[in-house]
Write a protein that holds these residues in place. Structure first.
Motif, mmCIF file in Angstrom:
data_model
loop_
_atom_site.group_PDB
_atom_site.id
_atom_site.type_symbol
_atom_site.label_atom_id
_atom_site.label_comp_id
_atom_site.label_asym_id
_atom_site.label_seq_id
_atom_site.Cartn_x
_atom_site.Cartn_y
_atom_site.Cartn_z
ATOM 1 N N ASP A 68 76.988 -44.239 13.532
ATOM 2 C CA ASP A 68 78.274 -43.665 13.915
ATOM 3 C C ASP A 68 79.294 -44.738 14.268
ATOM 4 O O ASP A 68 80.415 -44.434 14.641
ATOM 5 C CB ASP A 68 78.102 -42.725 15.117
ATOM 6 C CG ASP A 68 77.361 -41.459 14.738
ATOM 7 O OD1 ASP A 68 77.345 -41.116 13.545
ATOM 8 O OD2 ASP A 68 76.803 -40.812 15.638
ATOM 9 N N GLU A 69 78.895 -45.983 14.128
ATOM 10 C CA GLU A 69 79.764 -47.107 14.444
ATOM 11 C C GLU A 69 81.032 -47.056 13.604
ATOM 12 O O GLU A 69 81.007 -46.749 12.417
ATOM 13 C CB GLU A 69 78.998 -48.402 14.163
ATOM 14 C CG GLU A 69 79.825 -49.648 14.216
ATOM 15 C CD GLU A 69 79.060 -50.861 13.704
ATOM 16 O OE1 GLU A 69 79.599 -51.952 13.832
ATOM 17 O OE2 GLU A 69 77.951 -50.703 13.176
ATOM 18 N N LYS A 70 82.147 -47.333 14.228
ATOM 19 C CA LYS A 70 83.416 -47.438 13.516
ATOM 20 C C LYS A 70 83.612 -48.891 13.141
ATOM 21 O O LYS A 70 83.482 -49.780 13.970
ATOM 22 C CB LYS A 70 84.581 -46.966 14.398
ATOM 23 C CG LYS A 70 84.485 -45.523 14.826
ATOM 24 C CD LYS A 70 84.687 -44.604 13.653
ATOM 25 C CE LYS A 70 84.619 -43.162 14.118
ATOM 26 N NZ LYS A 70 84.236 -42.256 13.091
ATOM 27 N N ASP A 73 89.092 -52.134 10.233
ATOM 28 C CA ASP A 73 89.670 -52.407 8.923
ATOM 29 C C ASP A 73 90.911 -53.257 9.155
ATOM 30 O O ASP A 73 91.927 -52.770 9.633
ATOM 31 C CB ASP A 73 90.033 -51.107 8.208
ATOM 32 C CG ASP A 73 90.540 -51.334 6.795
ATOM 33 O OD1 ASP A 73 90.645 -52.505 6.375
ATOM 34 O OD2 ASP A 73 90.829 -50.338 6.109
ATOM 35 N N GLU A 126 78.074 -41.534 2.935
ATOM 36 C CA GLU A 126 78.856 -42.041 4.067
ATOM 37 C C GLU A 126 78.237 -43.323 4.625
ATOM 38 O O GLU A 126 78.957 -44.257 4.986
ATOM 39 C CB GLU A 126 78.991 -40.980 5.150
ATOM 40 C CG GLU A 126 79.935 -39.857 4.755
ATOM 41 C CD GLU A 126 79.961 -38.692 5.737
ATOM 42 O OE1 GLU A 126 79.063 -38.600 6.606
ATOM 43 O OE2 GLU A 126 80.876 -37.857 5.620
ATOM 44 N N MET A 130 79.955 -46.970 4.663
ATOM 45 C CA MET A 130 80.034 -47.762 5.892
ATOM 46 C C MET A 130 79.540 -49.188 5.640
ATOM 47 O O MET A 130 80.143 -50.155 6.119
ATOM 48 C CB MET A 130 79.202 -47.103 6.994
ATOM 49 C CG MET A 130 79.171 -47.862 8.293
ATOM 50 S SD MET A 130 80.730 -47.843 9.179
ATOM 51 C CE MET A 130 80.794 -46.142 9.678
ATOM 52 N N SER A 133 82.139 -51.042 3.828
ATOM 53 C CA SER A 133 83.226 -51.338 4.756
ATOM 54 C C SER A 133 82.904 -52.564 5.606
ATOM 55 O O SER A 133 83.768 -53.407 5.855
ATOM 56 C CB SER A 133 83.469 -50.112 5.646
ATOM 57 O OG SER A 133 84.510 -50.348 6.538
#
Length: 151
Positions: A68-70, A73, A126, A130, A133
Protein backbone atom coordinates in the motif's frame (compact mmCIF):
# COMPACT_ATOMS: atom_id res chain seq x y z
CA UNK A 1 -4.75 -4.08 -25.48
CA UNK A 2 -3.82 -7.61 -24.52
CA UNK A 3 -6.33 -9.73 -22.62
CA UNK A 4 -5.19 -12.24 -20.02
CA UNK A 5 -7.01 -15.39 -18.98
CA UNK A 6 -5.24 -15.93 -15.67
CA UNK A 7 -2.51 -14.77 -13.29
CA UNK A 8 0.11 -17.02 -14.92
CA UNK A 9 -0.41 -15.26 -18.26
CA UNK A 10 0.06 -11.89 -16.53
CA UNK A 11 3.26 -13.05 -14.89
CA UNK A 12 4.56 -14.57 -18.14
CA UNK A 13 3.85 -11.27 -19.90
CA UNK A 14 5.57 -9.29 -17.14
CA UNK A 15 8.60 -11.60 -17.17
CA UNK A 16 8.82 -11.27 -20.95
CA UNK A 17 8.70 -7.47 -20.59
CA UNK A 18 11.48 -7.58 -18.01
CA UNK A 19 13.53 -9.82 -20.32
CA UNK A 20 13.04 -7.33 -23.14
CA UNK A 21 14.39 -4.62 -20.82
CA UNK A 22 17.36 -6.86 -19.94
CA UNK A 23 18.02 -7.40 -23.64
CA UNK A 24 17.70 -3.69 -24.40
CA UNK A 25 20.08 -2.56 -21.66
CA UNK A 26 22.51 -5.38 -22.46
CA UNK A 27 22.54 -4.34 -26.11
CA UNK A 28 23.14 -0.73 -25.11
CA UNK A 29 26.00 -1.86 -22.86
CA UNK A 30 27.58 -3.80 -25.70
CA UNK A 31 27.32 -0.78 -28.00
CA UNK A 32 28.46 1.79 -25.45
CA UNK A 33 31.42 3.88 -26.52
CA UNK A 34 32.80 4.39 -23.01
CA UNK A 35 33.49 2.07 -20.10
CA UNK A 36 31.33 4.23 -17.80
CA UNK A 37 28.28 3.97 -20.04
CA UNK A 38 28.85 0.25 -20.49
CA UNK A 39 28.85 -0.21 -16.70
CA UNK A 40 25.72 1.92 -16.29
CA UNK A 41 23.78 -0.11 -18.86
CA UNK A 42 25.03 -3.36 -17.35
CA UNK A 43 23.76 -2.16 -13.97
CA UNK A 44 20.35 -1.31 -15.50
CA UNK A 45 20.23 -4.77 -17.09
CA UNK A 46 21.11 -6.42 -13.76
CA UNK A 47 18.24 -4.59 -12.05
CA UNK A 48 15.84 -5.89 -14.67
CA UNK A 49 17.20 -9.43 -14.14
CA UNK A 50 16.34 -9.13 -10.44
CA UNK A 51 12.84 -7.85 -11.29
CA UNK A 52 12.28 -10.85 -13.56
CA UNK A 53 13.53 -13.20 -10.82
CA UNK A 54 11.05 -11.67 -8.37
CA UNK A 55 8.22 -12.25 -10.83
CA UNK A 56 9.33 -15.85 -11.35
CA UNK A 57 9.33 -16.35 -7.59
CA UNK A 58 5.79 -14.98 -7.40
CA UNK A 59 4.71 -17.40 -10.13
CA UNK A 60 6.45 -20.36 -8.45
CA UNK A 61 5.18 -19.63 -4.94
CA UNK A 62 1.76 -18.47 -6.03
CA UNK A 63 1.76 -15.55 -3.64
CA UNK A 64 2.60 -11.91 -3.79
CA UNK A 65 2.22 -9.04 -1.41
CA UNK A 66 0.34 -5.95 -2.38
CA UNK A 67 2.16 -2.96 -1.02
CA UNK A 68 0.00 0.00 0.00
CA UNK A 69 3.08 2.20 -0.04
CA UNK A 70 2.75 5.40 -2.03
CA UNK A 71 5.66 5.99 -4.34
CA UNK A 72 6.72 9.57 -4.88
CA UNK A 73 6.57 10.82 -8.42
CA UNK A 74 9.10 13.54 -9.11
CA UNK A 75 7.57 13.87 -12.59
CA UNK A 76 10.99 14.50 -14.07
CA UNK A 77 10.25 12.04 -16.85
CA UNK A 78 7.21 14.15 -17.76
CA UNK A 79 9.45 17.09 -18.61
CA UNK A 80 12.19 15.37 -20.55
CA UNK A 81 12.45 15.31 -24.30
CA UNK A 82 12.08 11.86 -25.79
CA UNK A 83 15.50 10.38 -26.46
CA UNK A 84 16.19 7.67 -29.01
CA UNK A 85 18.60 5.08 -27.64
CA UNK A 86 21.94 5.15 -29.38
CA UNK A 87 25.36 3.67 -28.62
CA UNK A 88 27.11 6.98 -27.96
CA UNK A 89 24.57 8.59 -25.65
CA UNK A 90 25.69 10.30 -22.48
CA UNK A 91 24.57 9.55 -18.91
CA UNK A 92 21.80 12.14 -19.04
CA UNK A 93 20.27 10.61 -22.16
CA UNK A 94 20.65 7.11 -20.72
CA UNK A 95 18.70 8.15 -17.62
CA UNK A 96 16.02 9.77 -19.79
CA UNK A 97 15.64 6.55 -21.81
CA UNK A 98 15.40 4.52 -18.60
CA UNK A 99 12.81 6.88 -17.07
CA UNK A 100 10.72 6.79 -20.22
CA UNK A 101 10.83 2.99 -20.40
CA UNK A 102 9.76 2.64 -16.75
CA UNK A 103 7.02 5.24 -17.18
CA UNK A 104 5.66 3.35 -20.21
CA UNK A 105 5.67 0.09 -18.23
CA UNK A 106 3.88 1.82 -15.33
CA UNK A 107 1.18 3.12 -17.69
CA UNK A 108 0.76 -0.30 -19.28
CA UNK A 109 0.21 -2.08 -15.97
CA UNK A 110 -2.04 0.71 -14.68
CA UNK A 111 -4.21 0.47 -17.78
CA UNK A 112 -4.32 -3.32 -17.50
CA UNK A 113 -5.37 -3.00 -13.84
CA UNK A 114 -8.30 -0.82 -14.88
CA UNK A 115 -9.42 -3.49 -17.36
CA UNK A 116 -8.79 -6.52 -15.15
CA UNK A 117 -11.74 -8.92 -15.04
CA UNK A 118 -11.31 -9.78 -11.35
CA UNK A 119 -9.75 -8.47 -8.13
CA UNK A 120 -6.81 -10.89 -8.12
CA UNK A 121 -5.69 -9.76 -11.57
CA UNK A 122 -6.33 -6.13 -10.71
CA UNK A 123 -4.20 -6.40 -7.56
CA UNK A 124 -1.38 -8.08 -9.47
CA UNK A 125 -1.38 -5.40 -12.19
CA UNK A 126 -1.43 -2.70 -9.52
CA UNK A 127 1.53 -4.35 -7.78
CA UNK A 128 3.42 -4.52 -11.08
CA UNK A 129 2.61 -0.87 -11.77
CA UNK A 130 3.91 0.02 -8.30
CA UNK A 131 7.19 -1.79 -9.03
CA UNK A 132 7.61 0.12 -12.29
CA UNK A 133 6.85 3.35 -10.45
CA UNK A 134 9.65 2.54 -7.99
CA UNK A 135 12.03 1.89 -10.87
CA UNK A 136 11.13 5.21 -12.46
CA UNK A 137 11.61 6.99 -9.14
CA UNK A 138 15.09 5.49 -8.82
CA UNK A 139 16.07 6.89 -12.21
CA UNK A 140 14.43 10.25 -11.45
CA UNK A 141 16.37 10.53 -8.20
CA UNK A 142 19.57 9.70 -10.05
CA UNK A 143 18.72 12.31 -12.69
CA UNK A 144 17.94 14.90 -10.04
CA UNK A 145 21.16 14.28 -8.17
CA UNK A 146 23.59 13.92 -11.07
CA UNK A 147 22.08 16.03 -13.83
CA UNK A 148 19.78 18.71 -12.43
CA UNK A 149 21.89 19.59 -9.40
CA UNK A 150 25.06 19.79 -11.46
CA UNK A 151 23.43 22.27 -13.85
Amino acid sequence: MKHFKNIDEILDFAMQSEQEAVDFYSKMAAQAKTKDMQEIFEQFAQEEVSHKARLKEIKTNGTFEVDDEKVADLQIADYTVKVKPKPDMDYQDALVVAMQKEKAAFRLYSNLAKRAPNNAMKELFEALAMEESKHKLRFELEYDEHILREN
